[in-house]
Scaffold this motif. Structure first.
Motif, PDB file in Angstrom:
ATOM      1  N   ASP A   1      -3.275   1.143   2.760  1.00 56.78           N
ATOM      2  CA  ASP A   1      -2.979   2.265   2.849  1.00 56.78           C
ATOM      3  C   ASP A   1      -3.079   2.893   4.681  1.00 56.78           C
ATOM      4  N   PHE A   2      -2.099   3.860   4.453  1.00 61.28           N
ATOM      5  CA  PHE A   2      -2.265   4.240   5.665  1.00 61.28           C
ATOM      6  C   PHE A   2      -2.764   5.924   5.499  1.00 61.28           C
TER       7      PHE A   2
ATOM      8  N   GLY B   1       0.775  -1.517  -0.157  1.00 61.05           N
ATOM      9  CA  GLY B   1      -0.286  -0.110  -0.126  1.00 61.05           C
ATOM     10  C   GLY B   1       0.779   1.227   0.234  1.00 61.05           C
ATOM     11  N   LYS B   2       0.371   2.577   0.345  1.00 62.60           N
ATOM     12  CA  LYS B   2       0.798   3.527   0.158  1.00 62.60           C
ATOM     13  C   LYS B   2       1.067   4.205   1.414  1.00 62.60           C
ATOM     14  N   VAL B   3       1.596   5.767   1.845  1.00 63.42           N
ATOM     15  CA  VAL B   3       1.849   6.068   2.998  1.00 63.42           C
ATOM     16  C   VAL B   3       1.476   7.615   2.945  1.00 63.42           C
ATOM     17  N   LEU B   4       0.224   8.796   3.680  1.00 65.88           N
ATOM     18  CA  LEU B   4      -0.251   9.315   2.897  1.00 65.88           C
ATOM     19  C   LEU B   4       0.111  10.366   4.321  1.00 65.88           C
ATOM     20  N   ASN B   5      -0.180  11.113   4.140  1.00 65.51           N
ATOM     21  CA  ASN B   5      -0.964  12.061   5.159  1.00 65.51           C
ATOM     22  C   ASN B   5      -2.261  12.636   5.011  1.00 65.51           C
ATOM     23  N   GLU B   6      -3.016  13.445   6.107  1.00 63.22           N
ATOM     24  CA  GLU B   6      -4.265  13.649   5.657  1.00 63.22           C
ATOM     25  C   GLU B   6      -4.620  15.085   4.447  1.00 63.22           C
ATOM     26  N   ASN B   7      -3.476  15.390   4.596  1.00 64.94           N
ATOM     27  CA  ASN B   7      -3.270  16.849   2.812  1.00 64.94           C
ATOM     28  C   ASN B   7      -2.913  15.346   1.749  1.00 64.94           C
ATOM     29  N   GLY B   8      -3.375  14.124   1.384  1.00 65.03           N
ATOM     30  CA  GLY B   8      -3.042  13.365   0.292  1.00 65.03           C
ATOM     31  C   GLY B   8      -1.595  13.873  -0.199  1.00 65.03           C
ATOM     32  N   GLN B   9      -0.461  13.865   0.623  1.00 61.88           N
ATOM     33  CA  GLN B   9       0.959  13.925   0.303  1.00 61.88           C
ATOM     34  C   GLN B   9       1.271  12.783   0.285  1.00 61.88           C
ATOM     35  N   PRO B  10       2.572  11.813  -0.237  1.00 63.42           N
ATOM     36  CA  PRO B  10       2.254  11.058   0.251  1.00 63.42           C
ATOM     37  C   PRO B  10       3.988  11.335   1.667  1.00 63.42           C
ATOM     38  N   ILE B  11       4.273  10.226   1.858  1.00 62.22           N
ATOM     39  CA  ILE B  11       4.994  10.423   2.897  1.00 62.22           C
ATOM     40  C   ILE B  11       6.349   9.133   2.759  1.00 62.22           C
ATOM     41  N   PRO B  12       7.271   9.488   1.890  1.00 60.59           N
ATOM     42  CA  PRO B  12       8.624   8.630   1.457  1.00 60.59           C
ATOM     43  C   PRO B  12       9.305   8.483   2.319  1.00 60.59           C
ATOM     44  N   HIS B  13      10.033   7.560   2.283  1.00 60.21           N
ATOM     45  CA  HIS B  13      11.011   7.321   3.254  1.00 60.21           C
ATOM     46  C   HIS B  13      11.192   7.087   4.650  1.00 60.21           C
ATOM     47  N   THR B  14       9.969   6.363   5.079  1.00 57.24           N
ATOM     48  CA  THR B  14       9.284   6.496   5.677  1.00 57.24           C
ATOM     49  C   THR B  14       9.556   5.003   6.640  1.00 57.24           C
ATOM     50  N   LEU B  15       9.932   4.756   8.403  1.00 62.32           N
ATOM     51  CA  LEU B  15       9.972   3.442   8.358  1.00 62.32           C
ATOM     52  C   LEU B  15       8.376   2.871   9.010  1.00 62.32           C
ATOM     53  N   ILE B  16       8.463   2.127   8.560  1.00 59.99           N
ATOM     54  CA  ILE B  16       7.153   1.190   8.924  1.00 59.99           C
ATOM     55  C   ILE B  16       7.822  -0.698   9.341  1.00 59.99           C
TER      56      ILE B  16
END
Lengths: 235, 177
Positions: free
Chosen positions: A221-222, A80-95
């Protein structure tokens, strides 16, 4: 200097601290109101894991703990994809993820459920999102398991997720569930989430992402906390 | 797709082999430990220990504490579970951050546990920073009788104790950030 302020928890979809049906909350939920804090450098920054070296198999739980064979159970892709509430993707973040094996047994020493351990399955993994916020794990579909909350209590199949995002306001630990699980309607932890938020915790079956002759797939998706738009954005 | 926040769920009782594996002796490399700085080449290292107490004043053995600090110069992050110490303490080794943006030196705490559906945030201030603490706008915003809950007590030079109380008279101040 930026004037970005991150949104607070959205109480329309976030669970409360006290949810008496989930008994352990009763002695562990703060009883006094939270104190509102003006966000400062401490809140508007957070750990970045760009310089960490992840293991080549950290994202593949079907392979990262093999001792003498393949883990038992149904292989799945979870992506899936990690986004914020503004719809911006969050790159290079640890899961980071952890879960029970296909029989519903955790490796954890405290788990005394009388179901077999799998010598070839630890049930822990991690990855970084790519530059577009995408992530992908390979794992084994976790089993349901009993717990002591109330008589005949069973947790639905789930995978635990831990995410960091842009700063410490973005921190999220949650659980991903599977579509159509009949235990969801009986689980006090899932039901602690207000009705509007519940569907957001259920992954989608994703045949397009299945890998033929290898694994079925689920998409999840997150959405992490977003921020106020400022005039300086998108310039 | 929806841009609603993904709801939080509890970290549960079994986080250790995924999030703090080496601390709990599981065979999986740990990314983040309680050793926030390398003691060999660090002056002014401090140790902070404490317990997390439930509403019946019992120490919680399955909490996970994360600490973040950023004074503009050094960014440090640590993580520790309360299940390995015989007294269920958390233990962190770090350095005291400098004052930044006219705030008193402080650490940000993110707290997780079984029985908590969504994490809590608090701050650790230092009892020996009397002058800076008195001017700190966050501390000023906290009711007088609750300020002590945010104060790590200096036990000896370089050693602090910070207990977290989830409920009751001594309930720690938790922040809505």
């Amino acid at each position: 200097m930026s004037s970005i302020i991150y949104n607070l928890f959205d109480r329309e979809v976030q669970p409360p601290y006290l949810s008496p049906q989930y008994k352990s909350t009763v002695l562990r939920a703060p009883s006094k109101p939270l104190v509102v804090l003006k966000q400062s450098l401490s809140e508007l920054s957070g750990p970045l894991f760009g310089d960490f070296k992840l293991g080549a198999l950290d994202h593949d739980l079907t392979k990262n703990s093999i001792k003498n064979g393949e883990p038992i159970g149904e292989r799945i892709v979870v992506h899936g994809k990690v986004l914020n509430e503004n719809g911006q993707p969050i790159p290079h973040t640890l899961i980071e993820i952890w879960q029970a094996n296909s029989c519903g047994r955790y490796v954890h020493k405290v788990d005394q459920h009388n179901a077999p351990l799998d010598p070839n399955f630890l049930g822990a993994g991690r990855c970084m999102t790519d530059k577009d916020g995408n992530y992908k794990f390979y794992t084994i579909k976790p089993g349901a398991y009993p717990w002591g909350n109330h008589p005949n209590a069973w947790r639905p199949n789930h995978i635990h997720f831990s995410l960091f995002g842009a700063n410490i306001t973005n921190r999220l630990v949650t659980q991903m569930y599977f579509p159509g699980d009949p235990l969801l309607a009986h689980d006090p932890i899932f039901l602690s989430v207000p009705p509007k938020g519940r569907d957001l915790l259920v992954s989608q079956f994703d045949l397009n992402a299945a890998e033929p002759d290898f694994a079925l797939a689920y998409r999840f998706d997150f959405v992490l906390r977003g921020h106020n738009a400022t005039p300086f954005e998108n310039k | 797709m929806s841009n609603k926040q993904t709801p939080s769920q509890t970290v549960g009782p079994y986080f250790a082999y995924g999030l703090t594996p080496e601390q709990y002796l599981y065979d999986f490399k740990q990314l983040v430990t309680n050793q926030m700085v390398n003691p060999i080449n660090t002056d002014n290292i401090i140790t902070i220990t404490g317990k997390v107490f439930d509403g019946e004043n019992q120490p919680i053995s399955d909490a996970m504490v994360e600490i973040w600090q950023n004074d503009g110069e050094k960014q440090l992050f640590g993580r520790f579970g309360t299940g390995t110490d015989p007294e269920n303490r958390f233990i962190f080794h770090t350095i005291k951050p400098n004052s930044v943006d006219s705030q008193a030196p402080h650490l940000s705490v993110i707290l997780f546990m079984r029985g908590q559906l969504i994490h809590t945030y608090t701050r650790i201030y230092f009892s020996d920073e009397v002058v800076l603490n008195a001017k700190d706008t966050v501390l000023i915003s906290v009711p007088e009788e609750r300020k002590a809950t945010l104060m790590a007590q200096q036990k000896s030079p370089g050693t602090y104790e910070f207990n977290i109380y989830m409920q009751g008279d001594k309930e720690t101040v938790f922040f809505d950030i």
